[in-house]
Design an enzyme around this catalytic site. Structure first.
Site, PDB file in Angstrom:
ATOM      1  N   GLU A  41     -23.150  19.858 -13.319  1.00  0.00           N
ATOM      2  CA  GLU A  41     -23.343  18.450 -13.672  1.00  0.00           C
ATOM      3  C   GLU A  41     -22.291  17.590 -12.982  1.00  0.00           C
ATOM      4  O   GLU A  41     -22.572  16.477 -12.521  1.00  0.00           O
ATOM      5  CB  GLU A  41     -23.290  18.295 -15.199  1.00  0.00           C
ATOM      6  N   THR A  93     -43.203  21.585  -7.388  1.00  0.00           N
ATOM      7  CA  THR A  93     -43.243  20.215  -6.882  1.00  0.00           C
ATOM      8  C   THR A  93     -43.446  19.365  -8.130  1.00  0.00           C
ATOM      9  O   THR A  93     -44.101  19.800  -9.082  1.00  0.00           O
ATOM     10  CB  THR A  93     -44.385  19.968  -5.876  1.00  0.00           C
ATOM     11  N   HIS A  94     -42.855  18.202  -8.140  1.00  0.00           N
ATOM     12  CA  HIS A  94     -42.891  17.331  -9.337  1.00  0.00           C
ATOM     13  C   HIS A  94     -42.337  18.070 -10.552  1.00  0.00           C
ATOM     14  O   HIS A  94     -42.697  17.753 -11.684  1.00  0.00           O
ATOM     15  CB  HIS A  94     -44.306  16.822  -9.627  1.00  0.00           C
ATOM     16  N   SER A 146     -18.997  24.033 -25.929  1.00  0.00           N
ATOM     17  CA  SER A 146     -18.951  22.833 -26.758  1.00  0.00           C
ATOM     18  C   SER A 146     -17.812  22.952 -27.754  1.00  0.00           C
ATOM     19  O   SER A 146     -17.472  24.050 -28.200  1.00  0.00           O
ATOM     20  CB  SER A 146     -20.284  22.704 -27.497  1.00  0.00           C
ATOM     21  N   GLN A 178      -6.880  -2.758   4.410  1.00  0.00           N
ATOM     22  CA  GLN A 178      -5.990  -1.884   3.630  1.00  0.00           C
ATOM     23  C   GLN A 178      -6.740  -1.243   2.456  1.00  0.00           C
ATOM     24  O   GLN A 178      -6.355  -0.185   1.975  1.00  0.00           O
ATOM     25  CB  GLN A 178      -4.805  -2.714   3.131  1.00  0.00           C
ATOM     26  N   LYS A 230     -22.751  27.498 -27.504  1.00  0.00           N
ATOM     27  CA  LYS A 230     -23.128  26.841 -26.257  1.00  0.00           C
ATOM     28  C   LYS A 230     -22.459  27.399 -25.014  1.00  0.00           C
ATOM     29  O   LYS A 230     -21.269  27.689 -24.999  1.00  0.00           O
ATOM     30  CB  LYS A 230     -22.782  25.348 -26.351  1.00  0.00           C
ATOM     31  N   ASN A 237     -22.731  25.888 -21.201  1.00  0.00           N
ATOM     32  CA  ASN A 237     -23.341  24.781 -20.455  1.00  0.00           C
ATOM     33  C   ASN A 237     -22.974  24.817 -18.968  1.00  0.00           C
ATOM     34  O   ASN A 237     -21.847  25.181 -18.628  1.00  0.00           O
ATOM     35  CB  ASN A 237     -22.861  23.443 -21.038  1.00  0.00           C
ATOM     36  N   TYR A 262      -7.697  -7.942  13.096  1.00  0.00           N
ATOM     37  CA  TYR A 262      -7.222  -7.292  11.871  1.00  0.00           C
ATOM     38  C   TYR A 262      -7.238  -8.270  10.699  1.00  0.00           C
ATOM     39  O   TYR A 262      -6.868  -9.435  10.821  1.00  0.00           O
ATOM     40  CB  TYR A 262      -5.789  -6.765  12.049  1.00  0.00           C
ATOM     41  N   ASN A 279      -0.930  -2.753  12.890  1.00  0.00           N
ATOM     42  CA  ASN A 279      -2.398  -2.737  12.929  1.00  0.00           C
ATOM     43  C   ASN A 279      -2.943  -1.544  13.707  1.00  0.00           C
ATOM     44  O   ASN A 279      -3.846  -0.847  13.242  1.00  0.00           O
ATOM     45  CB  ASN A 279      -2.933  -4.044  13.530  1.00  0.00           C
ATOM     46  N   SER A 291       0.846  -1.205   0.000  1.00  0.00           N
ATOM     47  CA  SER A 291       0.000   0.000   0.000  1.00  0.00           C
ATOM     48  C   SER A 291       0.872   1.243   0.000  1.00  0.00           C
ATOM     49  O   SER A 291       0.381   2.353   0.235  1.00  0.00           O
ATOM     50  CB  SER A 291      -0.923  -0.004   1.230  1.00  0.00           C
TER      51      SER A 291
END
Ligand code: ARG
Length: 485
Positions: free
Chosen positions: A289, A156-157, A276, A321, A282, A284, A316, A111, A28
């Site tokens: 997002e 709503t919705h 874009s 890990q 564009k 965006n 352990y 550990n 690791s």
């Protein structure tokens, strides 16, 4: 550092476990860069405690601490090869001071060491996440204050529902983020406990002082049961869960801003937009997002963690890990997303005219008319039926009057005067009328804003106190360490 035949100098693996095809799979070391500084601190505190308890002598402690300073200055990248950062640092210390350096690992195991390092590092990361969440709340309250009277449609919705204000809308996210902050601070208190001294899981015959190490590392308490201390990772679950919850809150805000951009209610600043490669016109809301998507990373991390931990036997197991990286990844992704969401909100341009025009769309004031009729003594259900009947034909006074004749058999003016109806039909007056606790009326929003500011300040204070406690502990450790120089 690798031996000539690709064997490891790793103090733990030695010759017998020197490599083979699984060598990289087992290691690791690369991922442990995240806990390099934590491990140095943990080694220091442990060495100081060992000397204080006369488990190792002061000269050995001094040399070990000296070597640790050198290893720290060289950095993680300069570490010799090792199964993990703990082994690599110990190898590096032994390279510098000889076999006596191995006394550093008396009365502990990797550990309890790794469990301590993860907690030590995660504290700082969670406080950074809290800071970002608090800053986002500050931004939300500031923009909400500037728009406490900016009328907008509420949904709503995703259908027009009732008019509200941008201030009320933004404060709804401040409230949610306040709870997310609370959950992170709560998780922090359970992260901030020391497992060190649990050794492999079964304690140690040495006369260690677990409280002293905990104090030098700024932990509020020790995790007493040694088997629990070395194997517990529930703190990762709750931290990642809190991060996923925060990300879920942000994903809603992000989705709203995507939709509102589409409707022309708001324009994100260029800094928080993209374009874009083919469509030149564009602009965006890409950042939002990505913020929306970050909630997916965080919940995937939570799911990974729970799946890794489920059914692990005591004590352990090496599976662990692979657990904590998910928590670190979630903290990183969500903290970044929080900062970006706050920046986007701080710089967005709310289109007041468009919002005002849209606020009354879809007969959004219908509920207010029904409320008005109910206030005049009509049962709310009857008022609802009457307005619903009107909504089939129109959304103005005439449509309502006709509905009154149809449903109630009498003119609308029998129940309420025309002026009151016209007021109820006006989005701005509709908002102003809803002044119940927590409602959108500007007065109610002002009061909510005051409370939000107090909450933000309180959490900033808690954050500062926690940071000061960590800094004070770091000073204590430094002072002790330099006394061996
Ligand atoms: N690198 C390990 C981890 O992250 C700690 C090492 C414990 N290894 C062991 N074989 N007991 O969990």
């Amino acid at each position: 550092m690798t031996g000539q035949d690709g064997e490891s100098n790793d103090v733990v693996r030695r010759e017998r476990f020197s490599g083979g095809p699984a060598r990289e799979f087992l290691s690791s070391l690369a991922a442990d860069e995240r806990i390099f500084a934590a491990d140095i601190a943990v080694d220091r505190a442990h060495a100081v405690m060992l000397a204080e308890q006369e488990i190792i002598d002061e000269a050995d402690a001094a040399d070990i601490l000296d070597a640790l300073a050198d290893v720290e200055a060289a950095g993680h990248g300069a570490l010799p090869d090792g199964e993990d950062v703990h082994a690599a640092i110990e190898t590096a210390v032994i390279e510098r001071v000889g076999a006596r350096g191995g006394k550093m690992h008396t009365a502990r195991s990797r550990n309890d060491e790794v469990a301590t390092c993860i907690r030590y590092r995660l504290r700082e990361d969670v406080l950074a996440a809290v800071e970002t969440a608090v800053e986002a709340r500050e931004v939300l309250t500031e923009v909400a204050a500037a728009h406490s009277e900016t009328v907008m449609p509420g949904f709503t919705h995703l259908q027009p529902a009732q008019p509200t204000t941008v201030g009320h809308y933004l404060l709804s996210y401040e409230s949610a983020l306040a709870r997310d902050t609370e959950r992170l601070l709560d998780a922090y208190d359970r992260i901030n406990r020391s497992p060190l001294g649990a050794a492999a899981f079964a304690g140690t015959p040495f006369d260690i002082d677990r409280e002293r190490v905990a104090d030098l590392l700024g932990f509020e308490a020790v995790i007493e049961n040694s088997m629990d201390a070395s194997s517990a990772r529930d703190f990762l679950v709750e931290t990642t869960s809190a991060m996923a919850g925060l990300a879920t809150t942000l994903s809603g805000l992000a989705e709203d801003l995507v939709v509102f951009s589409n409707k022309g209610y708001v324009e994100l600043s260029d800094d928080y937009s993209s374009t874009s490669s083919i469509m030149p016109q564009k602009k965006n809301p890409d950042t939002m997002e990505l913020v929306r998507g970050a909630a997916g990373d965080a919940s995937a991390g939570l799911n990974a963690l729970l799946t890794i931990l489920k059914g692990l036997p005591r004590a352990y197991n090496r599976d662990l890990q692979r657990a904590h990286p998910h928590a670190f990844e979630a903290v990183d992704a969500v903290t970044d997303a929080t900062e970006v969401a706050a920046g986007a909100v701080a710089t967005a341009d709310w289109k007041e005219e468009t919002l005002a025009d849209a606020a009354g769309e879809g007969f959004s004031t219908a509920t207010g008319v029904a409320d008005l009729l109910a206030m005049s003594g009509l049962p709310f259900r009857t008022a609802h039926e009457m307005v619903a009947h009107a909504a089939e034909h129109g959304s103005d006074y005439d449509a309502l009057d006709e509905a009154a004749q149809d449903v109630l058999g009498e003119p609308l003016s029998q129940h309420v005067d025309r002026e009151a109806v016209e007021a109820a039909l006006d989005p701005e007056q509709s908002v102003a009328s809803r002044d119940s606790l927590g409602g959108p009326a500007p007065d109610a929003v002002e009061a909510a804003l005051d409370r939000a500011v107090v909450g933000v300040e309180a959490d900033s204070g808690v954050l500062e106190t926690k940071r000061e406690a960590l800094a004070a502990a770091a000073d204590r450790l430094d002072t002790e360490v330099s006394s061996y120089a």
